[in-house]
Design a protein around this motif. Structure first.
Motif, short mmCIF file in Angstrom:
data_model
loop_
_atom_site.label_atom_id
_atom_site.label_comp_id
_atom_site.label_asym_id
_atom_site.label_seq_id
_atom_site.Cartn_x
_atom_site.Cartn_y
_atom_site.Cartn_z
N GLY A 1 5.12 82.99 4.45
CA GLY A 1 4.23 83.96 5.08
C GLY A 1 3.79 83.51 6.46
O GLY A 1 3.59 82.31 6.71
N GLU A 2 3.60 84.50 7.36
CA GLU A 2 3.26 84.18 8.74
C GLU A 2 1.76 83.97 8.92
O GLU A 2 1.33 83.08 9.63
N ASP A 3 0.94 84.79 8.29
CA ASP A 3 -0.52 84.75 8.49
C ASP A 3 -1.18 84.68 7.12
O ASP A 3 -1.18 85.65 6.36
N TYR A 4 -1.75 83.52 6.79
CA TYR A 4 -2.35 83.30 5.47
C TYR A 4 -3.85 83.13 5.61
O TYR A 4 -4.32 82.34 6.44
N ARG A 5 -4.60 83.87 4.78
CA ARG A 5 -6.06 83.77 4.79
C ARG A 5 -6.56 83.78 3.36
O ARG A 5 -6.01 84.48 2.50
N VAL A 6 -7.65 83.01 3.12
CA VAL A 6 -8.21 82.89 1.78
C VAL A 6 -9.71 83.11 1.85
O VAL A 6 -10.36 82.77 2.85
N ASN A 7 -10.30 83.70 0.78
CA ASN A 7 -11.74 83.90 0.77
C ASN A 7 -12.47 82.61 0.43
O ASN A 7 -11.86 81.60 0.06
N SER A 8 -13.79 82.62 0.54
CA SER A 8 -14.57 81.39 0.45
C SER A 8 -14.52 80.73 -0.92
O SER A 8 -14.58 79.50 -1.02
N ASP A 9 -14.43 81.52 -2.00
CA ASP A 9 -14.44 80.92 -3.34
C ASP A 9 -13.04 80.70 -3.91
O ASP A 9 -12.88 80.28 -5.05
N GLY A 10 -12.00 80.98 -3.13
CA GLY A 10 -10.63 80.70 -3.55
C GLY A 10 -10.09 81.59 -4.63
O GLY A 10 -9.11 81.26 -5.29
N THR A 11 -10.68 82.77 -4.82
CA THR A 11 -10.21 83.68 -5.88
C THR A 11 -9.28 84.76 -5.36
O THR A 11 -8.71 85.51 -6.16
N SER A 12 -9.15 84.89 -4.06
CA SER A 12 -8.22 85.88 -3.50
C SER A 12 -7.69 85.37 -2.17
O SER A 12 -8.32 84.54 -1.50
N ALA A 13 -6.51 85.88 -1.81
CA ALA A 13 -5.88 85.49 -0.56
C ALA A 13 -5.01 86.64 -0.08
O ALA A 13 -4.64 87.53 -0.85
N ARG A 14 -4.70 86.61 1.19
CA ARG A 14 -3.79 87.58 1.79
C ARG A 14 -2.77 86.83 2.64
O ARG A 14 -3.10 85.82 3.27
N VAL A 15 -1.55 87.33 2.64
CA VAL A 15 -0.52 86.69 3.46
C VAL A 15 0.37 87.79 4.02
O VAL A 15 0.77 88.72 3.33
N GLU A 16 0.67 87.68 5.29
CA GLU A 16 1.49 88.68 5.99
C GLU A 16 2.89 88.14 6.20
O GLU A 16 3.08 86.96 6.53
#
Length: 398
Positions: free
Chosen positions: A161-176
């Motif tokens: 994935g090119e752009d990876y982001r995760v929320n503060s508690d580590g329960t969700s993430a997004r990747v482009e």
């Protein structure tokens, strides 16, 4: 112990003079306990080894491991923290050598990622909106800033994935993902945390078109995929009892139509059926020294039902293999000169055929296809009529 796992990352600050670059690995027990294995180069002159490991606590060193072993490794379970260690061998008389300098290592907490669900269920290469901008949303546990998200194809090709982001508690993430690097097929979604701990979800699909079904069982729901193509198709004739009357092997007048249904998508390929009628006009002047100059002509109307297998190589380039059978009608066969014409004869013959073609999708579902079919008419003649039928067609899917 919680589902968070403890493992070990080795940070060597000072290496042992005798046992350079010791190796630290781990394994996970059924009770989720991580067993670490510290291994060093075996000394054939050593009888055993004294292994000492101390943990740093508030500026002091507290003993964690003090063990004698005849192996060139030990296994233990160390919690998070900073450590130092040394390995001292003894000879066969039991004499312990002078202890070497302490070497440093650090044990850090890392976590087993868990992926419960993802969305969207499928990426459509022709529909960015339905593909959520080619952004994969993940839900689960233990997503870290250091996590790596990959798509791995059945061929073992991994796309990061090119752009990876995760929320503060580590329960969700997004990747482009970059659309230009995606190609049609089935993929595994892999989330990898430090320590090579992985979570894998299977059967994520990438499709060339939003009309392809979203299921993972290989059979798409309605609407089904159809295509229509038509174009130019000359004919090359092989020697035979019938073809030899024309005294030539190339006939330029011909057209072909293909109407098909892609019903299955096994392993990222396409499998379906097509009806393929074609028309060719055979005509040639014949010089007969015993008679005169005359012309022989015939119409060949062919209709076959084919099984079609499409193998995508890129999102725009697909190879199609087809094979099937049907009926060929030889219509209006007759001879004609300046004054007379023979009675017209017609008949039909079963035909078997196979072909290979290459399609290029230059705009969404519109494509150009070039290839050739081999036709074998099941005639009682020996040899029977056989033909190569090249084709160049334009088509679209709907």
């Amino acid at each position: 112990m919680s589902r968070s796992l403890w493992t070990t990352v080795l940070c060597i600050m000072v290496t042992l003079p005798l046992f350079a670059k010791p190796d630290l690995t781990y394994r996970e027990e059924v009770d989720k306990r991580i067993v670490q294995r510290l291994e060093w180069v075996k000394d054939e002159a050593a009888f055993d080894y004294l292994v000492e490991i101390q943990r740093e606590e508030r500026g002091n060193w507290v003993e964690s491991v003090n063990k004698i072993t005849e192996n060139n490794y030990i296994e233990m379970s160390l919690p998070h923290g900073s450590y130092r260690y040394r390995v001292t061998p003894s000879d066969y008389l039991g004499r312990r050598q002078r202890p070497p300098e302490w070497a440093r290592l650090a044990v850090r907490q890392i976590f087993q990622p868990e992926v419960d669900k993802f969305s969207p269920d499928i990426f459509f290469l022709d529909n960015e909106k339905e593909s959520n901008g080619y952004v994969l949303q993940l839900e689960g546990k233990n997503f870290l800033q250091e996590s790596i998200v990959l798509l791995r194809s059945a061929r073992g090709v991994e796309l990061r994935g090119e752009d990876y982001r995760v929320n503060s508690d580590g329960t969700s993430a997004r990747v482009e993902f970059e659309i230009s690097k995606l190609s049609e097929g089935l993929y595994d979604i892999i989330v990898e945390n430090p320590g090579a701990l992985r979570a894998v979800l299977r059967n994520f699909r990438v499709s060339t078109s939003s009309l392809v079904g979203k299921g993972t069982e290989g059979l798409p729901p309605a609407p089904l995929r159809f295509y229509l193509a038509e174009g130019y198709s000359p004919l090359f004739a092989f020697p035979s009892v019938f073809n030899d009357f024309f005294e030539q092997d190339f006939f330029s007048v011909g057209v072909v139509v293909r109407f098909g249904w892609i019903a299955f998508y096994p392993f990222g390929t396409q499998l379906g059926f097509e009806i393929s009628p074609s028309y060719h006009y055979l005509s040639a002047p014949v010089n007969d020294s015993n008679y005169s100059v005359y012309e022989i002509s015939s119409n060949i109307i062919d209709c076959r039902l084919n099984v079609v297998w499409g193998i995508p190589f890129t999102r725009r380039f697909v190879t199609y293999i087809r094979a099937g059978g049907g009926i060929t009608v030889l219509a209006n066969i007759h001879l004609q000169d300046d004054r007379l014409s023979s009675p017209q004869r017609s008949g039909w013959i079963p035909v078997l055929g196979a072909g290979l073609s290459f399609s290029y999708y230059f705009y969404k579902n519109f494509f150009i296809d070039a290839g050739a079919d081999f036709l074998n008419l099941l005639s009682v003649d020996s040899p029977p009529p056989r033909y190569i039928m090249p084709s160049l067609t334009l088509g679209f899917k709907f």
